[in-house]
Motif scaffolding. Structure first.
Motif, PDB file in Angstrom:
ATOM      1  N   TYR A  70       0.806  -1.596  -0.080  1.00  0.00           N
ATOM      2  CA  TYR A  70      -0.072  -0.173  -0.178  1.00  0.00           C
ATOM      3  C   TYR A  70       0.980   1.029   0.246  1.00  0.00           C
ATOM      4  O   TYR A  70       1.832   1.599   0.626  1.00  0.00           O
ATOM      5  CB  TYR A  70      -0.592  -0.043   1.023  1.00  0.00           C
ATOM      6  N   CYS A  72       0.047   5.597   0.153  1.00  0.00           N
ATOM      7  CA  CYS A  72      -0.428   7.312  -0.298  1.00  0.00           C
ATOM      8  C   CYS A  72       1.251   8.227   0.066  1.00  0.00           C
ATOM      9  O   CYS A  72       1.798   7.561   1.343  1.00  0.00           O
ATOM     10  CB  CYS A  72      -1.418   7.306   1.166  1.00  0.00           C
ATOM     11  N   LEU A  98      -3.348   8.661  -2.963  1.00  0.00           N
ATOM     12  CA  LEU A  98      -3.158   7.054  -2.615  1.00  0.00           C
ATOM     13  C   LEU A  98      -3.268   6.407  -3.441  1.00  0.00           C
ATOM     14  O   LEU A  98      -3.624   6.284  -4.647  1.00  0.00           O
ATOM     15  CB  LEU A  98      -5.648   6.159  -1.795  1.00  0.00           C
ATOM     16  N   ASP A 100      -3.071   2.475  -4.946  1.00  0.00           N
ATOM     17  CA  ASP A 100      -3.657   0.499  -4.510  1.00  0.00           C
ATOM     18  C   ASP A 100      -3.428  -0.315  -4.986  1.00  0.00           C
ATOM     19  O   ASP A 100      -2.184   0.024  -6.304  1.00  0.00           O
ATOM     20  CB  ASP A 100      -5.129   0.921  -5.864  1.00  0.00           C
ATOM     21  N   TRP A 141      -8.765   2.248   0.170  1.00  0.00           N
ATOM     22  CA  TRP A 141      -7.909   1.614  -0.885  1.00  0.00           C
ATOM     23  C   TRP A 141      -8.902   0.270  -0.948  1.00  0.00           C
ATOM     24  O   TRP A 141      -9.442   0.406  -2.454  1.00  0.00           O
ATOM     25  CB  TRP A 141      -6.385   1.318  -0.102  1.00  0.00           C
TER      26      TRP A 141
END
Length: 324
Positions: A70, A72, A98, A100, A141
């Motif tokens: 992940y 961000c 964000l 994904d 997400w």
């Protein structure tokens, strides 16, 4: 640009004053466009204040990539144009973007002054027990509202709460004292960040926020991209790649688009054009030879695809890069 909340301005001022890490994608992305990372222990979390002096080499579709963790980032200075899967949008200071897992993404354009706080973590940091309650922390997400772009604007309602949690977390991260390990406190505030993001951006469907088939999807995607990377210079059919991934052609078509955000034909075409561009920069081979080496039907086919991507004919592209 709308006025930012006082909390957001405080966060940006604090982060901008922290030590910077120079980041460049060159040499980091493998032939599948995968960007690997090694996460530290005991807290598998990476937080870095990044600047990009080589940004001119890092923008555009040449640098689109993916990963299985992940991500961000919070834009601190400078503006840019970002793409995640099929979503493309502008970002500016204060925005939280964000990224994904498994989606192909990258910066399409950015200002030279751009800096960002980048946060990376594997799902296991949050969901090591497999409890669905923990999986809900990833809902921004995994269950984001389908009408939302993957970006929280700095001036949006609720952004100040996210920024307040980020401020508490980053004060601990950048202010770590020798002999003191504030890992539990950092994770606590990070969970606050994730919770606030989920409150704002998720669809509210919390029953299984992390898709139960993600490990299988990752394995199938890796097999598909391995096959494409090895055979892109040959006549390459979707049924052959679907077979490599262990799927029917119709199921693979939907799987590839849903997982990466790109269509199969688009991905293969762009990969071939990128390889052709590399050969144009690094060799003196003819356009016809390069077309054959990279899987195009003929020189004309390469020229059409190349011009559509780079707005330049192959030889013009070569001259430009050889003069630099």
């Amino acid at each position: 640009m709308k006025p930012l909340h006082a909390t957001t301005r405080e966060l940006l001022d604090f982060l901008t004053a922290q030590p910077q890490e120079v980041f460049d994608l060159a040499g980091r992305i493998d032939t599948r466009r995968y960007l690997p990372r090694t996460f530290p222990e005991p807290l598998p979390l990476i937080i870095s204040h990044q600047r990009y002096p080589g940004y001119r080499r890092m923008v555009g579709e040449n640098w689109m990539h993916w990963h299985d963790y992940y991500e961000c980032f919070i834009a601190l200075s400078g503006r840019g144009d970002f793409r995640v899967g099929h979503d493309r949008f502008q970002f500016e200071p204060g925005d939280v973007v964000l990224v994904d897992p498994l989606k192909i993404h990258g910066v399409m354009q950015m200002e030279a002054a751009h800096t960002a706080l980048v946060i990376l973590f594997p799902a296991q940091l949050i969901t090591s027990t497999g409890a669905q309650l923990d999986q809900g922390f990833l809902s921004a997400w995994d269950h984001r509202d389908s009408d939302l772009m993957p970006v929280l604007r700095g001036s949006d309602a609720g952004a100040a709460d996210v920024h307040a949690a980020l401020q508490d977390m980053t004060h601990l991260w950048f202010g770590k004292e020798k002999g003191r390990e504030p890992w539990l406190e950092i994770k606590l505030h990070f969970l606050r960040v994730l919770f606030q993001l989920g409150q704002i951006m998720s669809s509210g469907q919390q029953t299984s926020a992390v898709p139960l088939d993600r490990p299988e999807r990752e394995q199938r995607l890796r097999r598909a991209l391995d096959h494409i990377s090895l055979h892109a210079h040959e006549p390459l059919t979707q049924p052959a790649v679907a077979k490599a991934a262990g799927m029917s052609t119709s199921r693979f078509r939907a799987f590839f688009k849903d997982t990466t955000g790109w269509g199969f034909a688009q991905y293969v075409r762009d990969l071939r054009v990128e390889r052709a561009a590399k050969l144009l920069r690094e060799t003196h081979d003819s356009v016809a030879t390069i077309a054959h080496m990279t899987g195009f039907a003929d020189q004309s086919h390469l020229m059409r695809c190349f011009k559509a991507k780079y707005a330049s004919a192959p030889l013009g592209y070569r001259r430009k890069h050889q003069e630099q």
